[in-house]
Motif scaffolding. Structure first.
Motif, PDB file in Angstrom:
ATOM      1  N   GLY A 156       0.833  -1.211   0.000  1.00 35.53           N
ATOM      2  CA  GLY A 156       0.000   0.000   0.000  1.00 35.53           C
ATOM      3  C   GLY A 156       0.866   1.259   0.000  1.00 35.53           C
ATOM      4  O   GLY A 156       0.571   2.254  -0.675  1.00 35.53           O
ATOM      5  N   ILE A 172      -4.201   8.092   0.611  1.00 36.86           N
ATOM      6  CA  ILE A 172      -4.442   6.663   0.857  1.00 36.86           C
ATOM      7  C   ILE A 172      -4.049   5.865  -0.384  1.00 36.86           C
ATOM      8  O   ILE A 172      -4.506   6.179  -1.491  1.00 36.86           O
ATOM      9  N   ILE A 174      -4.192   2.190  -2.190  1.00 42.58           N
ATOM     10  CA  ILE A 174      -4.904   0.902  -2.113  1.00 42.58           C
ATOM     11  C   ILE A 174      -4.455   0.022  -3.275  1.00 42.58           C
ATOM     12  O   ILE A 174      -4.434   0.471  -4.424  1.00 42.58           O
ATOM     13  N   SER A 175      -4.089  -1.211  -2.984  1.00 42.42           N
ATOM     14  CA  SER A 175      -3.781  -2.167  -4.030  1.00 42.42           C
ATOM     15  C   SER A 175      -4.811  -3.298  -3.952  1.00 42.42           C
ATOM     16  O   SER A 175      -4.896  -3.988  -2.936  1.00 42.42           O
ATOM     17  N   ALA A 176      -5.623  -3.428  -4.997  1.00 38.63           N
ATOM     18  CA  ALA A 176      -6.640  -4.482  -5.026  1.00 38.63           C
ATOM     19  C   ALA A 176      -6.064  -5.672  -5.770  1.00 38.63           C
ATOM     20  O   ALA A 176      -6.004  -5.685  -6.987  1.00 38.63           O
ATOM     21  N   PHE A 181      -6.446  -7.196  -0.357  1.00 42.09           N
ATOM     22  CA  PHE A 181      -6.503  -5.743  -0.534  1.00 42.09           C
ATOM     23  C   PHE A 181      -5.482  -5.176   0.439  1.00 42.09           C
ATOM     24  O   PHE A 181      -5.486  -5.546   1.615  1.00 42.09           O
ATOM     25  N   ASN A 182      -4.600  -4.279  -0.034  1.00 45.01           N
ATOM     26  CA  ASN A 182      -3.647  -3.630   0.861  1.00 45.01           C
ATOM     27  C   ASN A 182      -3.947  -2.145   0.921  1.00 45.01           C
ATOM     28  O   ASN A 182      -4.055  -1.496  -0.125  1.00 45.01           O
ATOM     29  N   ILE A 183      -4.047  -1.635   2.120  1.00 43.19           N
ATOM     30  CA  ILE A 183      -4.421  -0.230   2.298  1.00 43.19           C
ATOM     31  C   ILE A 183      -3.362   0.454   3.156  1.00 43.19           C
ATOM     32  O   ILE A 183      -2.920  -0.104   4.177  1.00 43.19           O
ATOM     33  N   CYS A 184      -2.930   1.653   2.727  1.00 41.80           N
ATOM     34  CA  CYS A 184      -1.962   2.405   3.520  1.00 41.80           C
ATOM     35  C   CYS A 184      -2.370   3.876   3.553  1.00 41.80           C
ATOM     36  O   CYS A 184      -2.581   4.486   2.512  1.00 41.80           O
ATOM     37  N   SER A 194      -1.315   0.972   8.126  1.00 43.97           N
ATOM     38  CA  SER A 194      -1.390   0.058   6.983  1.00 43.97           C
ATOM     39  C   SER A 194      -1.985  -1.259   7.439  1.00 43.97           C
ATOM     40  O   SER A 194      -1.662  -1.742   8.522  1.00 43.97           O
ATOM     41  N   ALA A 196      -4.209  -5.061   5.740  1.00 41.57           N
ATOM     42  CA  ALA A 196      -4.667  -5.799   4.561  1.00 41.57           C
ATOM     43  C   ALA A 196      -5.931  -6.574   4.921  1.00 41.57           C
ATOM     44  O   ALA A 196      -6.175  -6.860   6.099  1.00 41.57           O
ATOM     45  N   THR A 197      -6.732  -6.878   3.901  1.00 37.15           N
ATOM     46  CA  THR A 197      -7.879  -7.770   4.126  1.00 37.15           C
ATOM     47  C   THR A 197      -7.747  -8.927   3.143  1.00 37.15           C
ATOM     48  O   THR A 197      -7.209  -8.757   2.047  1.00 37.15           O
TER      49      THR A 197
END
Ligand SMILES: Nc1ncnc2c1ncn2[C@@H]1O[C@H](COP(=O)(O)OP(=O)(O)OP(=O)(O)O)[C@@H](O)[C@H]1O
Ligand SMILES: [Mg+2]
Length: 244
Positions: A156, A172, A174-176, A181-184, A194, A196-197
């Motif tokens: 992310g 923000i 986001i890498s889908a 999913f990575n969020i930073c 940061s 991830a889901t």
């Protein structure tokens, strides 16, 4: 410091990046998949003629990358994958040696000894119980064997560096992906939060495969073909839209 390379280590795709002499970034992408096949001298010859990337490890023959994905769809099989849910797959015995071969295919050899290579790692997931310590060290080991020094970078956060230069790296990223999913959330380059889901592209594929009674690799191909989610054209496309 000399030139640095980059490696995006994804559950579905591996991407190697390097700058040419004019500073332009060259990317090499490969599906992070493989398939073991029954091979004899005749089939090996065919693979060579068709320029299919394959490797022989011990007595087994493995088709690598995009060819494995295509072949699996033709043979109605499921591709094997070194990674699952964003990290090295604990249940895949051949994960590490195959990963090393695929990394060499997208990165090549280092330009000089101990060249730095930054690679993406996910954040710890909020909805699954594992961490990324083993995953990170496997990648570092594979890079070291090739002659690189590997440095991990949160995926992310890498999106923030790639996309938010004109916003002081504040925002923000986001890498889908396929596995996660990575969020930073970043403030002036500093990652404040940061995480991830673990519900991402593969989760969609698993759901589509289940309701349609097909293999997950086939579900991936249907999803990636390009679907108008406001207007699914058939039952298969409807299943993808519902899963999304
Ligand atoms: N045209 C498309 N339409 C819909 N989905 C697509 C399309 N192309 C790729 N995808 C999906 O996007 C996901 C792959 O994204 P990406 O390559 O960023 O993941 P990854 O980096 O390999 O995985 P991760 O970061 O989670 O480990 C897969 O689930 C893939 O099926
Ligand atoms: Mg990714």
């Amino acid at each position: 410091m000399g030139k640095v390379k980059g490696l995006d280590v994804g559950t579905m795709n591996l991407v190697g990046a390097e700058q040419d002499d004019k500073g332009k970034i060259k990317l090499k992408l490969m599906r992070h998949t493989f398939l073991d096949i029954e091979a004899n001298a005749f089939t090996l010859n065919m693979l060579k003629k068709q320029k299919v990337q394959y490797a022989e490890l011990g007595k087994k023959v493995y088709v690598l990358g995009d060819s494995a994905f295509e072949l699996a769809n033709i043979m109605n099989k499921v591709v094997r994958r070194p990674m699952q849910d964003g990290v090295m797959s604990p249940g895949e015995a051949d994960a590490v040696p195959i990963f090393a071969l695929l990394v060499e295919a997208v990165l090549g050899k280092p330009d000089f000894k101990d060249q730095l290579c930054y690679f993406s790692v996910p954040a710890d997931p909020v909805d699954a119980n594992f961490n990324i310590v083993y995953h990170t060290s496997v990648i570092q080991g594979a890079l070291k064997n090739l002659g690189y020094i590997g440095k991990p970078m949160n995926e992310g956060h890498a999106v923030v560096f790639a996309e938010l230069g004109d916003k002081d790296f504040t925002g923000i990223g986001i890498s889908a992906g396929g596995g996660m999913f990575n969020i930073c959330v970043s403030y002036k380059t500093i990652p404040a939060i940061s995480f991830a889901t673990s519900r991402a592209g593969d989760w969609v594929d698993r759901n589509v495969a289940q309701v349609l009674g097909i293999k997950t690799t086939r579900a991936t191909a249907i999803k990636e073909k390009g679907i108008n989610i406001n207007k699914p054209a058939n039952r298969e496309e409807e299943a993808v839209c519902i899963a999304i």
